[in-house]
Design a protein around this motif. Structure first.
Motif, PDB file in Angstrom:
ATOM      1  N   GLY A 253       0.816  -1.201   0.000  1.00 10.86           N
ATOM      2  CA  GLY A 253       0.000   0.000   0.000  1.00 10.86           C
ATOM      3  C   GLY A 253       0.853   1.255   0.000  1.00 10.86           C
ATOM      4  N   ALA A 254       0.291   2.354   0.477  1.00 16.58           N
ATOM      5  CA  ALA A 254       0.982   3.642   0.446  1.00 16.58           C
ATOM      6  C   ALA A 254       0.620   4.463   1.674  1.00 16.58           C
ATOM      7  CB  ALA A 254       0.623   4.411  -0.828  1.00 16.58           C
ATOM      8  N   ASN A 255       1.422   5.491   1.916  1.00 15.83           N
ATOM      9  CA  ASN A 255       1.137   6.456   2.969  1.00 15.83           C
ATOM     10  C   ASN A 255       0.301   7.606   2.417  1.00 15.83           C
ATOM     11  OD1 ASN A 255       2.538   5.111   5.004  1.00 15.83           O
ATOM     12  ND2 ASN A 255       4.474   6.155   4.529  1.00 15.83           N
ATOM     13  N   VAL A 256      -0.157   8.454   3.312  1.00 13.78           N
ATOM     14  CA  VAL A 256      -0.846   9.674   2.899  1.00 13.78           C
ATOM     15  C   VAL A 256       0.200  10.676   2.410  1.00 13.78           C
ATOM     16  CG1 VAL A 256      -2.304  11.584   3.656  1.00 13.78           C
ATOM     17  CG2 VAL A 256      -2.716   9.277   4.515  1.00 13.78           C
ATOM     18  N   ASN A 257      -0.096  11.336   1.321  1.00 15.08           N
ATOM     19  CA  ASN A 257       0.820  12.324   0.749  1.00 15.08           C
ATOM     20  C   ASN A 257       0.536  13.689   1.379  1.00 15.08           C
ATOM     21  OD1 ASN A 257       2.606  13.765  -0.772  1.00 15.08           O
ATOM     22  ND2 ASN A 257       1.706  13.264  -2.750  1.00 15.08           N
ATOM     23  N   THR A 412      -5.535  13.916   0.643  1.00 19.19           N
ATOM     24  CA  THR A 412      -5.085  14.556  -0.608  1.00 19.19           C
ATOM     25  C   THR A 412      -4.230  13.642  -1.476  1.00 19.19           C
ATOM     26  OG1 THR A 412      -3.144  15.458   0.514  1.00 19.19           O
ATOM     27  CG2 THR A 412      -5.113  16.835   0.445  1.00 19.19           C
ATOM     28  N   GLY A 413      -4.448  12.344  -1.428  1.00 18.84           N
ATOM     29  CA  GLY A 413      -3.656  11.458  -2.274  1.00 18.84           C
ATOM     30  C   GLY A 413      -2.722  10.581  -1.464  1.00 18.84           C
ATOM     31  N   ILE A 414      -1.880   9.851  -2.166  1.00 17.12           N
ATOM     32  CA  ILE A 414      -1.019   8.858  -1.528  1.00 17.12           C
ATOM     33  C   ILE A 414       0.449   9.162  -1.796  1.00 17.12           C
ATOM     34  CG2 ILE A 414      -2.754   7.039  -1.606  1.00 17.12           C
ATOM     35  CD1 ILE A 414      -1.357   5.958  -4.098  1.00 17.12           C
ATOM     36  N   GLY A 415       1.290   8.674  -0.887  1.00 16.61           N
ATOM     37  CA  GLY A 415       2.735   8.804  -1.018  1.00 16.61           C
ATOM     38  C   GLY A 415       3.418   7.467  -0.803  1.00 16.61           C
ATOM     39  N   THR A 416       4.700   7.418  -1.104  1.00 15.65           N
ATOM     40  CA  THR A 416       5.456   6.170  -1.053  1.00 15.65           C
ATOM     41  C   THR A 416       5.955   5.888   0.359  1.00 15.65           C
ATOM     42  OG1 THR A 416       6.206   6.666  -3.297  1.00 15.65           O
ATOM     43  CG2 THR A 416       7.325   4.889  -2.155  1.00 15.65           C
ATOM     44  N   ARG A 417       5.896   4.632   0.760  1.00 13.40           N
ATOM     45  CA  ARG A 417       6.413   4.228   2.068  1.00 13.40           C
ATOM     46  C   ARG A 417       7.948   4.237   2.054  1.00 13.40           C
ATOM     47  NH1 ARG A 417       2.523   2.193   5.449  1.00 13.40           N
ATOM     48  NH2 ARG A 417       0.553   1.569   4.474  1.00 13.40           N
TER      49      ARG A 417
END
Length: 664
Positions: A253-257, A412-417
C-alpha cells in the motif's frame, strides 16, 4: 431352577448349518483375515466347510446362538405373527449374557478392522516419506508483504500447492477500506469490515504462514526480506528476523501524501486504516463534549465545532457527507445547545471536487453540499496547519487566509512508504513516485519481484519505442513495405501488447486498423495500401497519447491480485505452452497475457441516502436508487459471509436506532 442358558444348544456337529450361520461365519473370517493383513486369497477349504471353521475358531456358544436364531426364523406358520424383531428380542431375553458377549465381539471386530486399515494407510506413508520430503523441498517460497486489497486478493486466489507462502504484515486482518468513512461516524462498526487473515487462508490447499511484523528492508540481490515485529511484542530483544524468498510480492500500500506541508502530520487526521477511523470518531464526540462545557466561550465553541476536510476526492467528499448526516440526524438532538454552531468546510486545490468523475456528478455534488450548508472552497491550497488554524492560499489571486478549526481531516492522495523508497533506490528507480512494473506486474530490473496495488504503477511500453521491431515482425515477405493483410495478422498481438492502440481506435471510432492505415494514405482501396516504416510511424504517432496511469483504488488492487494469482497457478503450464502475445523484440511468445484493468464503475455517496454512480458505458445515476445499488454492491464485495451479515445488520441498526454517540 434350571438355568435359561441350557436352552441354547452347543451341538456343533450338524454339517448343514442355516444361511444365517454361513453369513456370520464369513463376516468373522473376513475380520480375522484383515487383522492378519492377509493379502493372499483365503483358505478355500474354510469356505467349503464354514460350520467346521466356526466351531473350531470360536466358542460353540456363538454358533449355537446363530443356529437358534436361524431355526426360530423358520418356525411354523402359527408363529408367523411374531416379527423378526420380536424373535431376536426373545433370544436376548432368554440369554442375558448374550448381549454382553455380542458387545465384546463387536468392539473386538471393529478394533481389528481399524487396526488393519491403520496399518494399510501407514505403510505406504512410511515408504513414500522421502518422496514427500522431496516434494516439499521443491516448493517455491513466495513472500507476500501486506494484507490489503492486493495482497489479500492474491492469497484468496492462489490455488497451486507447489508454493510455500509466507505473509508478512503489521496487521493480521484485511480491512474493507471503502467503508472507512462510515466507521468514522458510527454508521458501521469497525469489526464489521475486518476479517482476520488467518480465517481467509486457513481452508486453502496452499501452505500459508503469517507473521505479524513490518518489513524494514528488501534485499533483492540476495533474495531476503528483513522484518521487525510489532513494538508491543516482547521477544527478549529478538524483534528482527530475515525471510528468504524465491518470489516476492510487494503489496504494502501507500502512505498519505502530505506534500511536505508544515504541521499536517502533527495536527491532522488521516483515513487510511481502521485505527484512523476510530480516532476520528472519538475526536468528533470530544469536540461536541468540549463545546458543551459551560466554561467555553461562544467564539471557542465555534472553532471547536468547525470541521475542516482537506481534499475534494472521493474519501474527503464521503467523509464530509457522513459527518453532515451524523450531526443533523443524531448529534443535534443530543446536543441542542450547540447545534447552530456546527460548520463543515471542504477545501480543494483544484477547480472542482470529484474531478475524476463525470461533470454531471461533480456539478450535482457541489450544488447539494451548498444547499445543505457544507462550505466548499475550491482553488484553495493549504500551505500550513497549526493546532488551531489552517492557512490557505487562493490559487487564482495568491491571497493568504487563515481558518480556525476544531478537527481537520487530510485526504489529498497517496505517497510512497520509506521501505519502498529504499527498494526503488536499489533497483534504479529513485526518481519515481511509485514502484514501476511492466505489464505483467514484475518490477523493472528484477525477475522474481512483483509489485501491485497503491505502491506500484504499471510502466506501459510505448508503441513508438518498438515500431521498428513491429514492422520487421509483420513484414513476413521482407519486401520493405507492409500491406493491410500482413498488418492484420499481427494486429491482435499488437492490441494485446499495447492496449493504447485499441483505445485509440475506439476513441477515433475506427472499426479496425485498416481504417487507421487508410486515413494516413488518403482515398486508397484497403487492399492496395502498402506502408513503409516511416508511413507506419506517422499512422501510429498519436497512439501513445492515449496512455494513462491506473488510479490508486481498491478496485485496481483487487484485480491485480487476482491476475497475479492466476499467473502463479499456471506458471509451470505456461512455461511449456506460452499464451501471451508475440515478442516483437525477440522470438516466441510471452508466458502470460499482460494485465488488463476492467473498470466496473465507481460510487460517490453524497449523504442523505443519495449516491452518485458512474458505471461503464458513460452511464450516470444519482439519487436513492443508486444508494441501494451502493448498498448491494458493497455488501456483496465483503470477503466473508460474516462480514456481510455484520455490515447489513449495522445498516439496519442505524435505520432503526440511529448512530451511537458513545466515546469508546
Amino acid at each position: 431352577m434350571r438355568a435359561r442358558t441350557s436352552d441354547v444348544s452347543t451341538d456343533s456337529g450338524d454339517k448343514t448349518p442355516p444361511r444365517l450361520v454361513l453369513e456370520c461365519t464369513r463376516v468373522v473370517f473376513f475380520l480375522r483375515a484383515k487383522s492378519r493383513k492377509a493379502n493372499s486369497p483365503a483358505n478355500p477349504q474354510m469356505w467349503k466347510e464354514p460350520s467346521e471353521f466356526a466351531s473350531h475358531a470360536f466358542p460353540p456358544l456363538i454358533v449355537s446362538v446363530f443356529r437358534q436364531l436361524a431355526s426360530r426364523s423358520q418356525e411354523p406358520k402359527m408363529r408367523g405373527s411374531f416379527t423378526i424383531f420380536q424373535r431376536v428380542s426373545r433370544v436376548f431375553r432368554d440369554n442375558p449374557s448374550l448381549s454382553k458377549l455380542l458387545v465384546v465381539v463387536t468392539v473386538s471386530g471393529g478394533g481389528l478392522v481399524a487396526y488393519a486399515e491403520a496399518n494399510q494407510v501407514n505403510s505406504p506413508q512410511i515408504t513414500n516419506s522421502s518422496s514427500e520430503v522431496d516434494f516439499v523441498s521443491k516448493k517455491k517460497k513466495v513472500v507476500v508483504l501486506g494484507t490489503g486489497w492486493a495482497g489479500t486478493s492474491f492469497l484468496r486466489n492462489l490455488k497451486s500447492p507447489s508454493y510455500e507462502v509466507q505473509v508478512v504484515s503489521p496487521r493480521n486482518y484485511f480491512a474493507f477500506t471503502p467503508l472507512l468513512p462510515s466507521v468514522t461516524c458510527g454508521t458501521v462498526e469497525p469489526r464489521s469490515i475486518v476479517e482476520p487473515i488467518r480465517n481467509i487462508v486457513r481452508k486453502k490447499s496452499v501452505d500459508v504462514q503469517f507473521c505479524e511484523a513490518e518489513c524494514i528492508k528488501i534485499d533483492a540481490k540476495n533474495k531476503k526480506v528483513y522484518c521487525r515485529s510489532n513494538q508491543n511484542n516482547n521477544l527478549n530483544g529478538q524483534e528482527e528476523f530475515v525471510v528468504d524468498y524465491d518470489f516476492l510480492v510487494i503489496a504494502m500500500g501507500a502512505n498519505v501524501n502530505t506534500f511536505n506541508t508544515p504541521g499536517v502530520v502533527e495536527n491532522c487526521h488521516f483515513l487510511k486504516e481502521v485505527e484512523d477511523a476510530q480516532k476520528i470518531r472519538r475526536t468528533v464526540i470530544d469536540c461536541f463534549e468540549r463545546a458543551s462545557l459551560p466554561t467555553v466561550s461562544a467564539e471557542e465553541k465555534k472553532r471547536i465545532l468547525h470541521f475542516a476536510v482537506v481534499g475534494g476526492g472521493p474519501t474527503g467528499v464521503e467523509f464530509a457527507a457522513e459527518l453532515h448526516d451524523f450531526v443533523n440526524e443524531d448529534l443535534v438532538g443530543l446536543y441542542p445547545g450547540v447545534k447552530d454552531l456546527v460548520k463543515i468546510t471542504l477545501l480543494e486545490a483544484g477547480d472542482h471536487i470529484l474531478n475524476m468523475f463525470d461533470k454531471r456528478i461533480t456539478a450535482f455534488a457541489e450544488g447539494k453540499f451548498q444547499r445543505e450548508g457544507i462550505d466548499v472552497k475550491t482553488g484553495s491550497m493549504v500551505v500550513k496547519v497549526s493546532d488551531k488554524e489552517i492557512t490557505t492560499k487562493e490559487m487564482k489571486t495568491g491571497e493568504i487566509s487563515s481558518i480556525p478549526y476544531g478537527m481537520a481531516l487530510w485526504s489529498t492522495g497517496i505517497g510512497t512508504r520509506p521501505v519502498v523508497k529504499d527498494f526503488m533506490t536499489q533497483v534504479g528507480q529513485a526518481n519515481r513516485r511509485a514502484l514501476a512494473t511492466d505489464e505483467w506486474l514484475r518490477v523493472e530490473g528484477c525477475d522474481n519481484v512483483y509489485a501491485l496495488g497503491d505502491c506500484a504503477t504499471i510502466n506501459q511500453r510505448k508503441v513508438m519505442e518498438d515500431i521498428s521491431a513491429i514492422f520487421i515482425k509483420a513484414d513476413k515477405d521482407k519486401s520493405g513495405t507492409l500491406t493491410v493483410k500482413e498488418f492484420q495478422e499481427v494486429i491482435a498481438d499488437i492490441c494485446e501488447r499495447y492496449p493504447q492502440v485499441e483505445l485509440y481506435l475506439k476513441n477515433k471510432q475506427m472499426r479496425d486498423i485498416a481504417d487507421l492505415l487508410k486515413e494516413s494514405k488518403g482515398d486508397v482501396a484497403k487492399e492496395s495500401i502498402e506502408l513503409s516504416i516511416e508511413e507506419l510511424k506517422s499512422a501510429l504517432s498519436q497512439v501513445d497519447s492515449q496512455m494513462k496511469n491506473l488510479p490508486a483504488t481498491a478496485q485496481v488492487a483487487a484485480q491485480q491480485g487476482v491476475y497475479l494469482a492466476k499467473c502463479f497457478n499456471r506458471m509451470e503450464e505456461c512455461e511449456k505452452n506460452p499464451e501471451g502475445p508475440l515478442r516483437f523484440r525477440g522470438s516466441g511468445r510471452h508466458r502470460f497475457r499482460p494485465f488488463r484493468y476492467k473498470h466496473l464503475g465507481q460510487f460517490a455517496p453524497l449523504g442523505g441516502e443519495q449516491t452518485a454512480a458512474q458505471l461503464p458505458g458513460d452511464w450516470v445515476s444519482i439519487g436513492q436508487s443508486s444508494q441501494w445499488l451502493w448498498y448491494s454492491v458493497y455488501a456483496s464485495k465483503q470477503v466473508s459471509w460474516r462480514n456481510r451479515a455484520l455490515v447489513v445488520s449495522d445498516w439496519a441498526r442505524r435505520f432503526i436506532f440511529g448512530r451511537d454517540s458513545s466515546r469508546i
